[in-house]
Structures are given as C-alpha cells and as structure tokens.
Design a protein around this motif. Structure first.
Motif, PDB file in Angstrom:
ATOM      1  N   UNK A 111       0.841  -1.209   0.000  1.00 44.29           N
ATOM      2  CA  UNK A 111       0.000   0.000   0.000  1.00 44.29           C
ATOM      3  C   UNK A 111       0.870   1.251   0.000  1.00 44.29           C
ATOM      4  N   UNK A 117       0.993   6.818   0.429  1.00 43.16           N
ATOM      5  CA  UNK A 117       0.388   7.228   1.692  1.00 43.16           C
ATOM      6  C   UNK A 117      -0.499   6.070   2.134  1.00 43.16           C
ATOM      7  N   UNK A 118      -0.666   5.882   3.449  1.00 43.49           N
ATOM      8  CA  UNK A 118      -1.591   4.827   3.870  1.00 43.49           C
ATOM      9  C   UNK A 118      -2.117   5.116   5.262  1.00 43.49           C
ATOM     10  N   UNK A 119      -3.317   4.679   5.491  1.00 44.00           N
ATOM     11  CA  UNK A 119      -3.894   4.693   6.830  1.00 44.00           C
ATOM     12  C   UNK A 119      -3.394   3.423   7.503  1.00 44.00           C
ATOM     13  N   UNK A 120      -2.364   3.586   8.326  1.00 42.53           N
ATOM     14  CA  UNK A 120      -1.690   2.405   8.894  1.00 42.53           C
ATOM     15  C   UNK A 120      -2.469   1.765  10.038  1.00 42.53           C
ATOM     16  N   UNK A 121      -3.460   2.472  10.561  1.00 44.78           N
ATOM     17  CA  UNK A 121      -4.168   1.980  11.748  1.00 44.78           C
ATOM     18  C   UNK A 121      -4.962   0.693  11.447  1.00 44.78           C
ATOM     19  N   UNK A 125      -7.481   0.154   4.966  1.00 50.46           N
ATOM     20  CA  UNK A 125      -8.392  -0.446   3.992  1.00 50.46           C
ATOM     21  C   UNK A 125      -8.093  -1.925   3.781  1.00 50.46           C
ATOM     22  N   UNK A 126      -6.849  -2.333   4.034  1.00 47.45           N
ATOM     23  CA  UNK A 126      -6.476  -3.721   3.760  1.00 47.45           C
ATOM     24  C   UNK A 126      -6.918  -4.673   4.868  1.00 47.45           C
TER      25      UNK A 126
ATOM     26  N   UNK B 224      -7.041  -3.222  -4.819  1.00 47.81           N
ATOM     27  CA  UNK B 224      -7.942  -3.649  -3.750  1.00 47.81           C
ATOM     28  C   UNK B 224      -9.310  -2.985  -3.902  1.00 47.81           C
ATOM     29  N   UNK B 225     -10.359  -3.590  -3.343  1.00 43.40           N
ATOM     30  CA  UNK B 225     -10.284  -4.819  -2.609  1.00 43.40           C
ATOM     31  C   UNK B 225     -10.703  -6.027  -3.445  1.00 43.40           C
ATOM     32  N   UNK B 228      -7.882  -7.557  -6.664  1.00 41.07           N
ATOM     33  CA  UNK B 228      -6.567  -7.982  -6.210  1.00 41.07           C
ATOM     34  C   UNK B 228      -5.865  -8.658  -7.395  1.00 41.07           C
ATOM     35  N   UNK B 287      -1.624  -6.764  -3.984  1.00 42.17           N
ATOM     36  CA  UNK B 287      -0.755  -5.868  -4.751  1.00 42.17           C
ATOM     37  C   UNK B 287       0.619  -6.516  -4.891  1.00 42.17           C
TER      38      UNK B 287
ATOM     39  N   UNK D  32      -4.428   8.801  -4.928  1.00 43.13           N
ATOM     40  CA  UNK D  32      -3.904   9.168  -3.617  1.00 43.13           C
ATOM     41  C   UNK D  32      -3.148  10.488  -3.718  1.00 43.13           C
ATOM     42  N   UNK D  72      -7.141  10.272   4.898  1.00 42.03           N
ATOM     43  CA  UNK D  72      -6.393  10.068   6.142  1.00 42.03           C
ATOM     44  C   UNK D  72      -5.499  11.278   6.375  1.00 42.03           C
ATOM     45  N   UNK D  76      -6.217  12.215   0.408  1.00 36.75           N
ATOM     46  CA  UNK D  76      -6.824  11.009  -0.162  1.00 36.75           C
ATOM     47  C   UNK D  76      -5.794   9.890  -0.185  1.00 36.75           C
ATOM     48  N   UNK D  77      -6.285   8.663   0.084  1.00 36.08           N
ATOM     49  CA  UNK D  77      -5.361   7.521   0.201  1.00 36.08           C
ATOM     50  C   UNK D  77      -5.446   6.569  -0.989  1.00 36.08           C
ATOM     51  N   UNK D  79      -8.148   4.991  -1.732  1.00 33.05           N
ATOM     52  CA  UNK D  79      -9.223   4.042  -1.407  1.00 33.05           C
ATOM     53  C   UNK D  79     -10.567   4.773  -1.511  1.00 33.05           C
TER      54      UNK D  79
END
Lengths: 359, 359, 359, 359
Positions: A111, A117-121, A125-126, B224-225, B228, B287, D32, D72, D76-77, D79
């Motif tokens: 990602x 960039x990613x929402x790591x929390x 999304x993954x 995603x999602x 894939x 990915x 993103x 996030x 934009x990410x 997603x």
C-alpha cells in the motif's frame, strides 16, 4: 484505478477502513421488491463478528448495520442501498508502532509503495474488517436467491493439518453452528478447537480450508467465455483476505484423473436431466447445470503473530515488529459467512444476468 | 449478458466458434506505440496450434493471424486492434451425431438450456479453439510488459499422477520447448509423454497441472479490494476451458501452515526491499510486492473420449455419444501458451491501471 | 483507455479505419433467438452508403456486411456477433498531402497529440466511415426492439438555414425515403437538395439537423440517476461524428417556458395512463413513460472543403491544406440511418436492462 | 440494473433519497495524494444549498458533508471516499397527498411502473436533492484538475426569455457570485431576479440555460469513438434533473453554417498550436485540443407548481395534485455548481484515462 466494486448487475461497492468512522457498502442494481431489515443483516454479521467466541479476535465490535438508503417501508426500491457499519472499538494507538515499519506478510509495504500514503491503523483499507460490508450485502443477495430456491452453506473443512475425515460424510450441516469452529463434524470440530487454542497459546496462527455447497441453483447461470460461473466464484473467493487457492468440483484432484473416470454421464431422473456423478461441480462450460455447486477455498495463517519479527521500515532500515493488535489465531471460523456472502453475491449477479440470455 | 470481454483498460473481446468462419479478438485500450507484426503473433499461436506434435489433436489448422485494424506501419495506434484467425479444417459432419445429444462433461447441455439454440459443430463457442484468440492478444500484452522488464513463463508441472519431483528444482526453463510436453524437467517429460501416448491408445484422456512464473513485475500492481492481482489472475485462469483450480504462492499448502513459518520477513537487499521467503507468491494485500509471482492451474481430463458413453438427447431420451471429433489426449502441453497469455493479459491490464493510483 | 465500446448489456465494440482492411463491430450480449441475415443488415447500410445519390460523397463502397460469428442457421446464438465490412475503394494516396499537416476542424491534430502516431489515411479511425459498423449493429438492435413493437424513424429536419415549416406538420414518414435528402416534407426536400448542390458547387459544405421519433417504447426504460434514457440517447448521438448538440422533448425551448405551460397532465385513455401534452418527450425522471420519444441532433458542416485553407504541420510550420479526398457537401442525409442505429442501440440496451428492475 | 455510477476511473456512485437518512457518494478511483477537507466540500454545497437566497426553495438544509472514509490526515489515500450528507428538514407529511397520485412531469409515474414500489416522499431517489452528492464529489474532481491548471466556471445564461445580450460580452466571471441568480452580467441578473420573483408570486416556475467554460484543459482528453469528451460531457449534463438539451462549441447554430465559415484554422502562437476561431468548442474528433471548452445546458421549468393540476392516481382514477412541498421557482441559480461538478467529474475521469493512451 477503482477496484472496490464487484458484480455487473447486482453491483456492490465497499468503502471504509479498520479504524476510521466505519465501513459499509453500496449495492446498486438490487431489484425492487425484496423484504429486508437491519435485523436480517445482523444475523450474518454476528457470525462474522469479532469476539463471538474464545477462538477469535477479542476486538469488541457490535457490528450494527444501518440501512442508509434504498429501502422504503422494509422493501428494496431498486435504488442504491447503502449499509453502514460504524467502527466502535478502535484502539488506534495499538498501531502507532507500525506507522513506519512494515508488518511481514501484511499489505503495509505494498500500500505504501502503490499509493505513497496509507492509513496504517489496523491495516486501514487492507484490514479484513472490510469483509463485514460484503457479509451485509451478501444477506440481501441471499434473500434474492432464496426466492429462486437457492441455498448456500459454507463450513470449515480443514484447520492446519486437521481435515474432516472421509468417513464422516455425508455431513450434517445443521451442526455447523453448533460449535465455534463451524465444522459440521463435531468430533473433528473439537480437535480443531483444541488445536486453535494451542496455536493461540504460542502466539501463533494457523491456516485452513472453507468449503461451500450451493443447492437449488437453476440451470443457465454463467456467461461464457470469461465470466464463467466458476471463474467469478473463484475471483470472489480470491478477493477475500488471506485466500491462497480455489478449486471447484473435482478441483486439483482432476489433474490426476482420466476422462473415462471423470466424465459425468447424463441421465433423465423423472423428467429432469441430471448427471450420475458430479465432478463438474454443478458447472459445465462455465454455466450451471442444475446439480449442486461445490468448491473449496484455502486460507493462509493470519500474518499477525505475537512474537517479534524482523522487518524493515519505510527507509529500508531494520525494524522489529510485534503483534500488538488483537487478532485471530485462525481465520476460518469467521470466514465461513464471508465465503457464503461472496458466493451469494456472485450467484445473485449471475441470476440476474441470466435473465437476458434469450429473446 | 455479455461475458466475452476481459480487462478494464487493456480490454479484450473474443468472438467466433470452432466451425464458423474463424475466431478472433478485438483489443481496445492497447496503448499506442507498440511494435507488432503478424509474425510475432504467429509464434505463440504455433505453440498452441493443433497438430504440432504426436501427443495433441490432429486437426489441421495453420492458425494464421490477420491484423485487421489498429496497427499502422507496424505500430499500434491506440485504436481497437482486431486480430482474425480463419478456421480452415472444419469437419462439421463429424459433429452431426451430437446435434441433438449431449456429450458428457461438455457444454452442450448448458448452452442448449441457457440459449435455447446452439452451434453444435465442434462445441461452437464453447470449444477451446476460442483460446487461440486469447493467445493472439496475449502476444501484444507480452510486448507491452516487456517494455517494463516483465517475463512470463508457464510449463507443465503435472500430467495425470506424474509430477516434477522436488529434486529436479531449480528448473531450467530453457528446456520447456525442448519436448512436446513442455515440461522443463526432461526426464519427467519423457515419462509424461509415454503416459499420454498410453492414454491415447486407450481412447482416453488425462488431466494435468500448468505452473507459471512471472519475474520483473514492478511493485504496485493490483487494485484492492476486489481486483486484487491474484484474484484477477485466478479469474483469468479459471476462465480457460477445463480449468478446475487455481492457487498462488503457498496455495492450498498454506492451510496447514503456521503464521510463524508462513510469514515472509522483509529485508533490505542493496536498497531494494525484498522478502527472505516468498510464500506470498509476490503479492501482498492483492498488490505485487516486486518478488516473483507464481501460481498453478489444474486442468481436468479432456471430456471427449473414444469409447461410447451413455447420455441423453434434447428430449431427455437415452442416447449414446461416441468421440468422433479429433481431440487432445491431454490438454496441458497446448495450455502452456494459453496460461501465459491470460497471465500477460491480467498483468498488462494492471500495469496500465496502476498508472493512475497516485496524483 | 478503451472508448470503442457502447452499451451495458447489448454491448457493441467497433473497430477499423477508413483506409485499412475494413471496419466492423462485435456485438456481445445480444440475446439468442433473433433472426438475422446479411441482407437485413445491407438494407440500412445502403441508406448510409457513399455514392447513393448525387448529393453525397462519390467514394465507391458497396459496404457489404459479413457476419463472421454469433449467428447459426440465421439465428443469433447469444454469443458475440462480429460483422465485418471490407474497405474497397481506398485511394490512400489522396491523403499523402495530410500525412504531416493538420486539416482544420478535423481530428488530425488531436489524434497526433494524444497517441503520438496516427493512421492519417482518410482520417483513419476518426473517419465517419466507422459509423457504418454502428449502422450494422443497429439493424440487429432494431430487430430486437421490433419484437416489442418499438419503431424508430429519423429524418432530415434542417439543412443550413432551411427547416421544415410548422405548417407541414404532421409529417408523412412514408415520404422520407422518396427523396435523396431524407426529408419527409417533399417541398422542403427539394429546396434543401438545390441548396446542397449549390454549396457543393462552391466546394463548400453545410450543416443540418436530424430529428428522430420513437414509437411503441414500453414504460420503464432508463436507469436513474446517471443512465437516464435521454442521457444515454444524448451520449449516443453526441458520439456520432460532427454532432454539436442534442435536445429531447421540449429541448432548448423549455428554457423559456413556465411550468404551468410545460407540465404534461396525466389522463386515463381507455385504461392506459397517458399525458395530454408531451413536452417530456416520452421520458420522465430519465425513464420512458410510454409516450412517443422524440429528439433532435445538430450536425456541423463537414470540415473537408475544396478551397485551400491555412494550417500548420506537425512541427508547427505553416502549411496549406486542400480538400482532395471525396467528401459529402452535407452529412445529414446519410446521418439519418446512423441516428436511427444509435437510437436503436440505446433502446435495445435499456430494453434488456429494464428486465432486472424488479424481483 | 445499476445506473447510479458515473465515470470509468474517477468513478462515483451516489445513493440516498430526498427524505431518507441522507444522501451521499462513494468515489472509487480517486488518486492518492489530494488534499481535501470537509470545509472544502462545504463551499460548493453552500452554492447549491436550499434556502441560500430569496429566489430558491426555502427547505432548510445545512447540507453538511461528512467524509466517512478514504481520507487520512487530510489526504486522499487512493481508497474509496464516502461522503455523507444527512437530511435534516424532511417534512415528509407534505408528501402524503402524492402517495398514490402522480404529479405531472415528475418521475412518480415512471418510478412506480418501473419498480412497482417507490419512496414517494419528496420524490425519493428522483429528487434533485441527489445532485448534492455530485457537487460534493465534484469538489474533489476540481482539486485533482486544479493540479493540472484546469478551471471550470458555470453561470446562468438565460432565465425564461431573458438572455445575456451579446453586447455584454466578454463576461466578467468575478461577478457571478455577486448576485443570487449567478449571472455575470449584473444588469441582466437584476431583470432575471425580478422575473423569477414574479413567477414565484404566480405560484409558477420557469426554465433557463446554464453555460460553462473550461480553461486550461490539456490536449488529449477524450476517448474515441464513443467516449468522446463532449459525448461524456453531454451525458453528464443530461443526467442532471430537469435538463432537456446540451450543445457545445457552435452547437445548434452549426446546423446553419457553411464549412468555410465554421472551420477553425490552425496557427502557431509562440510554439503552441492553436486555432484562430473556436467553433470546435475546444474538442476535435472527441479529443480536447487545448482551446477553451464551452457548452450550454437547457433546463425545463420545475414541475412542482402551486396551482392544483389534473392528474390520475395509481389505479388510473382522476386525482388533483397541489404543489405543497417547498420548491424552486427557477432551478438554474442552484444548477450552476451542479453543472460545474458534473463537468469536473467528466474532466477528472478523462484526465486520468488519458494517462494510458501511449506506451
């Protein structure tokens, strides 16, 4: 490029992240006239819900579905149905340690590279949390299919090296929900449960196999040459988190067989054309033939484990990653309703697509 | 409902039947600027062609590709590319006996029921001849991917019960085309070849497994999602005639593994983030992660066999079906370029899709 | 990115260039069971054909359609239908002068910039010759619609400043094909014809308007909120070469009207709910209401004119362009079957789409 | 069949009804890396909002956008982005009188017939309230386009019979937001405003025209042959509630013109290839040529009027319908941001699609 939409007519688009405001799904193309309530949707969500038993993740989520549109006085209106499931128990601080480091066999690295960039929390999304949205949509798909007499039943077939033995067949599907593993063979279910607990004690995880049986499917579903019914089932299953393989009918076993043994001979049973055997798995030339459809889905072990693992961070420097977030020791018990949902979504879509095959 | 289109950007639509004027493919969305000739396309078609060796069907087809549009002075122009492959050796009278009867484990019954009408000659649209069009399109996809350093190599891994033994690894892919089976382990290839001949002598057929390796794939392919990368690879493979199963990376084997053994630890190899093992099969979270992508595809035995088989006709009356048409005793040698083509089509599509992931 | 496909269920993909081997169309999603012959297709192609009268281009093309797949014993089989129309009279050398120069108001410049390469002969893919493929597909769409009682009739409404006068209404559609202009008002047709000849004598061209009436359309076609029936009709029409505007029902006239005058009051005529007026043009909320659908399409004058025009070449240097290729002085007479075809394609697609609106 | 999705790469799906929980949009395929806040989105929503001035509907809606996913830390990410706008001031009882009766020139009848069920409150899904979701999505599209220097400006060009006079050109777009009509010619704006008030006093409504100018559009946007840039703009505009016509460049005026007058001659202005005139409206062969894009959109008068109108009910019995709900006397002032949004969505999609045209 968009990838969060599935289906051609019964078309779903999921949205949301593990630790954002919530997750959800918009179903566009659901026919008008289907009765549906939030309570109906909750039933399958409860089967997928974290915290449902001792052998699944202890994250606390009620997973309450809210129908935001598309249903009027309890009936679908043919307009887009948005179902929203708020997130409740996000312990986002659990994840600050992976803000910059990549968890092994997770999607953190890909990602980050793909999007920059990613929402790591919680994996953002993954996260497999996204599949709750599919389960919600799947309930409506099941309702649609029920009007045609189609039933879909998934169950745990294998956990680690433990499989349902051949002598346990035929299986009694009424027992699936009688144990937390969702294995219809209760003796095997107990062994599986013990094994999962043992694995959890080690802070480890284990893979498994979910199998699925579809009965009552009308003849004629599936659109050659690419949208063969089993190809879409395969794609649907492979799009579920942690899935590594898919086979239907005789599956990989077919590779060792001879045609004379594999062919399913037609017969006329009281006016209905059937086959004596069913190595075809209910699908011939990509089109359902009216026999039972069955397939299996292989899940890898959950990637989050407790022991520290060697990894690297965003800059390529060595980093250690520990399994701090709550997670499942084995994903297959909760995967059962997800497999059913994806099967229902594929079947519902093809059920509607088949309506335009002939003049 | 249409089902003969595959891909979102590099989008192909195949057409044609086994015994009509010919088969072909329209590629819409191929970028401008790719060098391509009919000779390039013929190379892979020759690998799929009937009559190429003693162990495949003896139907005589030169499978000559004609580029009908979209290429100007040897270069793709960004407009639709139509490639047409005329049928030459149609012995349609071979099929008059199945005009009304359903061949076991073929698509005769399901096409008849779905459409109410069918071109029964040689299976019509359901014939594996359709895959020649995919191979033709795959050549252009490979050309596109080659500009990015991607290579795709498929080979026969198993025929019946005969598999490449573990001690033969690593395989030498230069040997794949050295034998008619397309197995890179020449000792095993010989056993496979003998076995196929034996099966043919019985008028029987046998299944097998084709494996595929993709190297040089850039990081970031896969959407995603649902889209894939492995889900689309799976769908592509499952859309090939006679395919019963698909697995990638650790595959079904993953079901028995523990996370601690299965996880692929990241490491920094000279500035490139890699993984120490590759159970992920080069794909994480759907990915590509830059490692080799590998997968296997199970094929059932060809349904056409020589001995008479019991069946029914359109009216449900008993009927006997004999294997009069020419057919392959084992499909996997000719399936090798088909698997490569479908892999190339999936990769090319995702290669282009990935271009729009970031601002 | 692909752009040569139109429709969701009745889905067409056109291919081919003005001076290549030919042009054609693949129809995927046509229901099985429609009777169709090459002769049927030729009828509308002859109405679009160059050289049909003194007021159209004198390029000699027989425009003979070849059904290459998807039809068996005169009936559609539900599989992709490829119709190929060979090019015959390509005088490609006519175009060598524009290899490097950009013809004003043609697509030479934009294709060159977008793709970096172009088949300059006769405009290549941008030639209106491509619309022959649409007309061929439209014939099958009309056949499908005829089974539901839908008729589609287009005619020339305006040529240059000459319009059918209000006092000529109601029009007698049987007269449309009685004159080369395809205007149902024969007196106006004569004036239009003279005017076109005069324009041609000047080496000039002129624009016009084609109007279209659809009768017998069932209630319920059109898919809110984006795929409104008139939005898809509009897109279909605007995708035709040289089209600059589209209006349906009251059209631009509605802008000046008050709601009290514009509203169509419902009434019950012998059990059928109808409207007293039809400013809605047969479509309300994007869905057909059972009344006649009508719309108009504005065409610009053909860009190719005989007098030399100032332009630039690929390097931005001044260049003169002369109208050497054969061309139409006015496109609307030949546009009539094209407008009908696109209308039929939109309606056929929505006719099938409407089948899945309800349970 | 789904119809609530628009776009191929920058793909939006709207959901929601006028008097349900709210309306919203899921954007899948947004790249993103775009900065976006709820405040950004609110700016355009405020321009579309009811109650913003004395000449629009007095329904009280704050139209507060909530970003539910896909963004996030303000970016934009890549997603899916779900934006939800709750409904606040639903006076559903206002609509009980039309539960069974069909309002003239509304979508009541067609929805009832198509789906067999409808949410009659405020028109349900057919309400123009749905366009708020498009405006929200359009803000993100505008942000994306701004990175490439594209600007989009719409304005009111005509209200009833009142048009901006030719002598007012060139227009000063800075004045658009200076008056409630959104007409850049302030003198005309005042006349329009008075006229709208007069119409409202009569309990009546009136139509109008919105025009739009796009500057800075790069060369190369638009995908022949069906997804021509203007065809997609046309579809986008025609999908807006109450739109009856679309024209771009010379539009319907082109029908009366000669080619010699209509052709736009190329010239080289300081190294940039431009055209001396711009009848092409910035689009040639369906592809942007770098000149300004401009088009006009005709809106019919709002169907809801105060005086009672004759109609029928579900059973075909005579019924009277009064305009009880709050409504706009003239829709065009609020349509300005909607036209901009749809233009931005089309452009953003084609901006991304153009990225894959060349190798």
């Amino acid at each position: 490029m968009p990838g969060s939409t599935f289906g051609q007519i019964f078309k779903i688009t999921t949205y949301g992240e593990s630790h954002g405001k919530g997750i959800g799904v918009v179903i566009d193309g659901c026919p008008a006239g289907i009765n549906i309530t939030e309570e109906d949707i909750a039933i399958d969500l409860d089967r997928r819900r974290p915290g449902q038993s001792a052998i699944v993740t202890q994250r606390k989520e009620s997973d309450t579905p809210h129908i935001m549109s598309g249903v009027f006085e309890g009936v679908t209106t043919g307009t887009p149905i948005n179902i929203f499931i708020p997130n409740e128990d996000q312990r986002s601080k659990d994840y600050s340690h992976i803000k910059d480091a990549f968890r092994p066999s997770h999607a953190d690295f890909t990602y980050q590279e793909k999007y920059g960039v990613r929402d790591y929390r919680g994996g953002g999304r993954s996260s497999a949390r996204e599949t709750a949205a599919r389960v919600a949509a799947g309930v409506i798909a099941k309702k649609l299919l029920a009007t045609a007499g189609v039933t879909i039943t998934a169950y745990v077939d294998q956990v680690g090296h433990i499989q349902i033995p051949v002598e346990s067949y035929p299986l009694d599907f009424r027992l699936i929900e009688s144990n937390p593993v969702r294995c219809p063979d209760t003796a095997t279910a107990e062994i599986m449960e013990s094994y999962i607990k043992e694995v959890r004690k080690d802070g480890d995880t284990v893979g498994g196999v979910v199998s699925c049986l579809i009965t009552g499917c009308p003849v004629g579903l599936g659109e050659p040459v690419f949208d063969r019914l089993h190809a879409d089932l395969g794609k649907g299953m492979l799009s579920i988190n942690a899935v590594k393989g898919f086979q239907y009918g005789s599956g990989f076993r077919a590779a060792s067989m001879r045609g004379s043994a594999h062919n399913d001979l037609f017969e006329n049973i009281g006016g209905k054309i059937s086959t004596k055997t069913n190595n075809s798995g209910g699908i011939q030339g990509g089109i359902s033939n009216g026999m039972d459809i069955y397939f299996s889905v292989a899940f890898k072990p959950v990637a989050t484990i407790v022991p520290a693992q060697e990894s690297v961070d965003k800059d390529g420097n060595p980093a250690q990653v520990e399994g701090k977030g709550r997670h499942d020791p084995c994903v297959v018990p909760r995967a059962v309703p997800i497999v059913e949902a994806m099967a229902a979504l594929v079947l519902a879509d093809h059920f509607l697509r088949a309506r335009v095959a002939k003049l």
